[in-house]
Design a protein around this motif. Structure first.
Motif, PDB file in Angstrom:
ATOM      1  N   MET A 103       0.842  -1.170   0.000  1.00 16.86           N
ATOM      2  CA  MET A 103       0.000   0.000   0.000  1.00 16.86           C
ATOM      3  C   MET A 103       0.892   1.239   0.000  1.00 16.86           C
ATOM      4  N   SER A 104       0.616   2.160  -0.844  1.00 12.13           N
ATOM      5  CA  SER A 104       1.420   3.368  -0.978  1.00 12.13           C
ATOM      6  C   SER A 104       0.898   4.466  -0.048  1.00 12.13           C
ATOM      7  N   ARG A 105       1.829   5.085   0.703  1.00 18.86           N
ATOM      8  CA  ARG A 105       1.493   6.186   1.600  1.00 18.86           C
ATOM      9  C   ARG A 105       2.515   7.289   1.420  1.00 18.86           C
ATOM     10  N   PRO A 106       2.142   8.528   1.732  1.00 19.66           N
ATOM     11  CA  PRO A 106       3.127   9.607   1.713  1.00 19.66           C
ATOM     12  C   PRO A 106       4.227   9.330   2.740  1.00 19.66           C
ATOM     13  N   PRO A 107       5.440   9.789   2.507  1.00 21.15           N
ATOM     14  CA  PRO A 107       6.524   9.577   3.481  1.00 21.15           C
ATOM     15  C   PRO A 107       6.138  10.073   4.866  1.00 21.15           C
ATOM     16  N   GLY A 108       6.403   9.258   5.877  1.00 24.02           N
ATOM     17  CA  GLY A 108       6.110   9.620   7.253  1.00 24.02           C
ATOM     18  C   GLY A 108       4.707   9.305   7.719  1.00 24.02           C
ATOM     19  N   GLN A 109       3.790   8.983   6.808  1.00 17.70           N
ATOM     20  CA  GLN A 109       2.426   8.662   7.218  1.00 17.70           C
ATOM     21  C   GLN A 109       2.382   7.216   7.710  1.00 17.70           C
ATOM     22  N   CYS A 110       1.901   7.028   8.940  1.00 17.35           N
ATOM     23  CA  CYS A 110       1.884   5.680   9.507  1.00 17.35           C
ATOM     24  C   CYS A 110       0.472   5.165   9.758  1.00 17.35           C
ATOM     25  N   ALA A 111      -0.556   5.965   9.460  1.00 20.51           N
ATOM     26  CA  ALA A 111      -1.932   5.517   9.694  1.00 20.51           C
ATOM     27  C   ALA A 111      -2.831   5.936   8.538  1.00 20.51           C
ATOM     28  N   LEU A 112      -3.729   5.027   8.178  1.00 22.10           N
ATOM     29  CA  LEU A 112      -4.721   5.297   7.145  1.00 22.10           C
ATOM     30  C   LEU A 112      -6.096   4.927   7.684  1.00 22.10           C
ATOM     31  N   PRO A 113      -7.085   5.822   7.591  1.00 17.80           N
ATOM     32  CA  PRO A 113      -8.419   5.483   8.083  1.00 17.80           C
ATOM     33  C   PRO A 113      -9.093   4.466   7.167  1.00 17.80           C
ATOM     34  N   PHE A 114      -9.779   3.472   7.767  1.00 16.21           N
ATOM     35  CA  PHE A 114     -10.581   2.555   6.962  1.00 16.21           C
ATOM     36  C   PHE A 114     -12.064   2.708   7.271  1.00 16.21           C
ATOM     37  N   ASP A 115     -12.399   3.360   8.392  1.00 22.21           N
ATOM     38  CA  ASP A 115     -13.791   3.658   8.707  1.00 22.21           C
ATOM     39  C   ASP A 115     -13.837   4.871   9.628  1.00 22.21           C
ATOM     40  N   VAL A 116     -14.465   5.929   9.172  1.00 22.95           N
ATOM     41  CA  VAL A 116     -14.634   7.128   9.986  1.00 22.95           C
ATOM     42  C   VAL A 116     -16.116   7.490   9.919  1.00 22.95           C
ATOM     43  N   SER A 117     -16.793   7.283  11.048  1.00 18.77           N
ATOM     44  CA  SER A 117     -18.218   7.590  11.107  1.00 18.77           C
ATOM     45  C   SER A 117     -18.542   8.138  12.491  1.00 18.77           C
ATOM     46  N   LEU A 147     -14.317   4.846  14.700  1.00 19.52           N
ATOM     47  CA  LEU A 147     -13.110   5.317  14.036  1.00 19.52           C
ATOM     48  C   LEU A 147     -12.175   4.121  13.920  1.00 19.52           C
ATOM     49  N   GLY A 148     -11.763   3.782  12.726  1.00 17.78           N
ATOM     50  CA  GLY A 148     -10.846   2.665  12.530  1.00 17.78           C
ATOM     51  C   GLY A 148      -9.694   3.082  11.636  1.00 17.78           C
ATOM     52  N   PHE A 149      -8.478   2.776  12.072  1.00 19.99           N
ATOM     53  CA  PHE A 149      -7.282   3.146  11.324  1.00 19.99           C
ATOM     54  C   PHE A 149      -6.368   1.941  11.191  1.00 19.99           C
ATOM     55  N   ASP A 150      -5.810   1.739  10.013  1.00 25.39           N
ATOM     56  CA  ASP A 150      -4.730   0.785   9.835  1.00 25.39           C
ATOM     57  C   ASP A 150      -3.442   1.530  10.126  1.00 25.39           C
ATOM     58  N   THR A 151      -2.630   1.016  11.050  1.00 28.65           N
ATOM     59  CA  THR A 151      -1.362   1.657  11.384  1.00 28.65           C
ATOM     60  C   THR A 151      -0.218   0.729  11.026  1.00 28.65           C
ATOM     61  N   TYR A 152       0.894   1.312  10.625  1.00 27.96           N
ATOM     62  CA  TYR A 152       2.042   0.544  10.150  1.00 27.96           C
ATOM     63  C   TYR A 152       3.311   1.019  10.841  1.00 27.96           C
ATOM     64  N   ASP A 153       4.115   0.063  11.261  1.00 27.86           N
ATOM     65  CA  ASP A 153       5.437   0.352  11.816  1.00 27.86           C
ATOM     66  C   ASP A 153       6.446  -0.070  10.751  1.00 27.86           C
ATOM     67  N   LEU A 154       7.033   0.907  10.096  1.00 26.38           N
ATOM     68  CA  LEU A 154       7.945   0.597   8.998  1.00 26.38           C
ATOM     69  C   LEU A 154       9.184  -0.172   9.453  1.00 26.38           C
ATOM     70  N   ALA A 155       9.645   0.088  10.679  1.00 25.85           N
ATOM     71  CA  ALA A 155      10.848  -0.579  11.183  1.00 25.85           C
ATOM     72  C   ALA A 155      10.625  -2.074  11.371  1.00 25.85           C
TER      73      ALA A 155
END
Length: 73
Positions: free
Chosen positions: A1-15, A19-27
């Motif tokens: 999944m492509s994200r802007p540099p430094g972005q570690c969370a993407l919302p998958f449900d906001v109502s 509130l649901g976010f997919d979060t990623y730890d690049l390390a």
């Protein structure tokens, strides 16, 4: 999944109710999908532990037990 540099969370449900976010730890290349519903229900985090035995929750914890409380009115 492509994200802007430094972005570690993407919302998958906001109502209004969820509130649901997919979060990623690049390390570590690990992802999680926390769901933020307790605060929306008016609850406040009282305590958080790493396990049911009450071990301290730290950034290295692989699980958590959270205690939420509804404030008295």
């Amino acid at each position: 999944m492509s994200r802007p540099p430094g972005q570690c969370a993407l919302p998958f449900d906001v109502s209004d109710r969820h509130l649901g976010f997919d979060t990623y730890d690049l390390a570590t290349q690990r992802g999680t999908s926390p769901h933020h519903m307790a605060e929306l229900a008016g609850l406040r985090l009282e305590q958080r532990f790493a396990d049911w035995g009450g071990a301290p929750f730290t950034s290295d914890s692989e699980s958590h037990v959270s205690v939420w409380r509804k404030p008295e009115r």
